[in-house]
Design an enzyme around this catalytic site. Structure first.
Site, mmCIF file in Angstrom:
data_model
loop_
_atom_site.group_PDB
_atom_site.id
_atom_site.type_symbol
_atom_site.label_atom_id
_atom_site.label_comp_id
_atom_site.label_asym_id
_atom_site.label_seq_id
_atom_site.Cartn_x
_atom_site.Cartn_y
_atom_site.Cartn_z
ATOM 1 N N GLU A 266 -6.945 6.143 -18.121
ATOM 2 C CA GLU A 266 -8.067 7.075 -18.199
ATOM 3 C C GLU A 266 -8.911 6.914 -16.956
ATOM 4 O O GLU A 266 -9.076 5.796 -16.464
ATOM 5 C CB GLU A 266 -8.951 6.755 -19.416
ATOM 6 C CG GLU A 266 -8.404 7.292 -20.700
ATOM 7 C CD GLU A 266 -8.637 6.344 -21.865
ATOM 8 O OE1 GLU A 266 -9.420 5.388 -21.720
ATOM 9 O OE2 GLU A 266 -8.000 6.551 -22.907
ATOM 10 N N TYR B 272 -3.600 7.997 -8.122
ATOM 11 C CA TYR B 272 -2.634 8.138 -9.217
ATOM 12 C C TYR B 272 -1.678 9.313 -8.959
ATOM 13 O O TYR B 272 -0.485 9.219 -9.229
ATOM 14 C CB TYR B 272 -3.362 8.315 -10.552
ATOM 15 C CG TYR B 272 -4.282 7.160 -10.886
ATOM 16 C CD1 TYR B 272 -3.874 5.839 -10.671
ATOM 17 C CD2 TYR B 272 -5.561 7.372 -11.394
ATOM 18 C CE1 TYR B 272 -4.719 4.779 -10.964
ATOM 19 C CE2 TYR B 272 -6.407 6.312 -11.697
ATOM 20 C CZ TYR B 272 -5.986 5.022 -11.468
ATOM 21 O OH TYR B 272 -6.820 3.969 -11.747
HETATM 22 C C1 COA Z 1 -9.554 4.095 -6.268
HETATM 23 C C2 COA Z 1 -9.418 2.807 -5.441
HETATM 24 C C3 COA Z 1 -8.910 1.711 -6.354
HETATM 25 C C4 COA Z 1 -8.409 3.051 -4.301
HETATM 26 O O1 COA Z 1 -8.200 1.776 -3.673
HETATM 27 P P1 COA Z 1 -7.697 1.656 -2.157
HETATM 28 O O2 COA Z 1 -7.171 0.282 -1.959
HETATM 29 O O3 COA Z 1 -8.766 2.114 -1.249
HETATM 30 O O4 COA Z 1 -6.504 2.728 -2.137
HETATM 31 P P2 COA Z 1 -5.267 2.780 -1.132
HETATM 32 O O5 COA Z 1 -5.718 2.476 0.257
HETATM 33 O O6 COA Z 1 -4.145 1.990 -1.680
HETATM 34 O O7 COA Z 1 -4.925 4.352 -1.216
HETATM 35 C C5 COA Z 1 -3.658 4.814 -1.654
HETATM 36 C C6 COA Z 1 -3.738 6.326 -1.797
HETATM 37 O O8 COA Z 1 -4.675 6.694 -2.821
HETATM 38 C C7 COA Z 1 -5.365 7.897 -2.436
HETATM 39 N N1 COA Z 1 -6.773 7.620 -2.167
HETATM 40 C C8 COA Z 1 -7.359 6.399 -2.047
HETATM 41 N N2 COA Z 1 -8.689 6.555 -1.789
HETATM 42 C C9 COA Z 1 -8.914 7.868 -1.752
HETATM 43 C C10 COA Z 1 -10.078 8.648 -1.527
HETATM 44 N N3 COA Z 1 -11.279 8.079 -1.281
HETATM 45 N N4 COA Z 1 -9.969 9.983 -1.574
HETATM 46 C C11 COA Z 1 -8.778 10.588 -1.816
HETATM 47 N N5 COA Z 1 -7.621 9.893 -2.019
HETATM 48 C C12 COA Z 1 -7.695 8.564 -1.997
HETATM 49 C C13 COA Z 1 -4.670 8.378 -1.170
HETATM 50 O O9 COA Z 1 -3.529 9.149 -1.553
HETATM 51 C C14 COA Z 1 -4.235 7.053 -0.569
HETATM 52 O O10 COA Z 1 -3.188 7.183 0.366
HETATM 53 P P3 COA Z 1 -3.552 7.427 1.933
HETATM 54 O O11 COA Z 1 -4.582 6.427 2.329
HETATM 55 O O12 COA Z 1 -2.219 7.215 2.620
HETATM 56 O O13 COA Z 1 -4.062 8.839 2.005
HETATM 57 C C15 COA Z 1 -10.777 2.413 -4.802
HETATM 58 O O14 COA Z 1 -11.375 3.557 -4.215
HETATM 59 C C16 COA Z 1 -11.751 1.758 -5.755
HETATM 60 O O15 COA Z 1 -11.749 0.553 -5.949
HETATM 61 N N6 COA Z 1 -12.637 2.572 -6.414
HETATM 62 C C17 COA Z 1 -13.606 2.027 -7.355
HETATM 63 C C18 COA Z 1 -12.932 1.561 -8.647
HETATM 64 C C19 COA Z 1 -12.270 2.705 -9.374
HETATM 65 O O16 COA Z 1 -12.785 3.817 -9.432
HETATM 66 N N7 COA Z 1 -11.104 2.422 -9.962
HETATM 67 C C20 COA Z 1 -10.345 3.368 -10.764
HETATM 68 C C21 COA Z 1 -10.628 3.125 -12.202
HETATM 69 S S1 COA Z 1 -9.714 4.290 -13.236
#
Ligand code: COA
Length: 167
Positions: free
Chosen positions: A112, A124
């Site tokens: 979720e 995702y």
């Molecule tokens: C969501 C989250 C976990 C992504 O972590 P991250 O380590 O920065 O992600 P990654 O670098 O592995 O990104 C992988 C892919 O996800 C997508 N993505 C990641 N951040 C994104 C952003 N800000 N906007 C759009 N797409 C995004 C992209 O497809 C990305 O690939 P790319 O960099 O080649 O375009 C991070 O933003 C976070 O910790 N957010 C706060 C916690 C949260 O909301 N968790 C989800 C709970 S359901």
């Protein structure tokens, strides 16, 4: 200059000693789930919970928490420290969780996510998750939750699917 590209990042089981780091990751930026140390220790104690961290120089910079129940894997939380985002850590952790799912013959991966959480939804979707439902005002601040799903075939490969609801 970031040295992240040349510093090895490894995925590893979360351990008791990681708990304060993981809480700090969770609270480091927007999107905190507000997990506290006691909740995390509780998760570490459940034999159906599987938690991993991405370690950089031994220190966790990202984590993922899952529950494995029958042929389902539930992704409870994934977060990367705000100073280490967009470097592939969450992707690496989800790849690890999905490889685990394939080993355990999981057929459904479920989670979720807040409707406004474009970063997580983007992450995702990059794995093939689709939106299968919306829980209205699910969170305590009344935001909707989007239910997302990834089907795996008998070999653990993602089954291409389409959204069942419009976001
Ligand atoms: C969501 C989250 C976990 C992504 O972590 P991250 O380590 O920065 O992600 P990654 O670098 O592995 O990104 C992988 C892919 O996800 C997508 N993505 C990641 N951040 C994104 C952003 N800000 N906007 C759009 N797409 C995004 C992209 O497809 C990305 O690939 P790319 O960099 O080649 O375009 C991070 O933003 C976070 O910790 N957010 C706060 C916690 C949260 O909301 N968790 C989800 C709970 S359901």
């Amino acid at each position: 200059m970031s040295t992240e590209g040349v510093t090895e990042v490894v995925v590893d089981r979360m351990r008791e000693a990681d708990v304060p780091h993981v809480v700090a990751i969770d609270r480091s930026g927007e999107g905190s789930s507000a997990w506290d140390e006691a909740q995390l220790r509780g998760e570490l104690g459940r034999n159906w919970a599987h938690l991993w961290v991405a370690r950089r120089s031994e220190v966790p910079v990202a984590f993922v928490a899952t529950w494995h129940v029958a042929d389902e894997l539930h992704v409870l939380n994934v977060a990367t420290h705000a100073q280490h985002r967009r470097r592939g850590h969450a992707r690496r952790l989800l790849e690890h969780a999905l490889a685990f799912a394939a080993e355990r013959a999981v057929r459904l991966v479920l989670l979720e996510v807040r409707r406004s959480n474009a970063a997580a939804i983007g992450l995702y979707r990059a794995f093939g998750f689709v939106a299968m439902g919306v829980r209205e005002r699910y969170y305590s601040d009344d935001e909707d939750a989007v239910e997302m799903l990834l089907r795996l075939d008998e070999a653990g490969r993602p089954v291409p699917s389409v959204d069942e609801v419009t976001l």
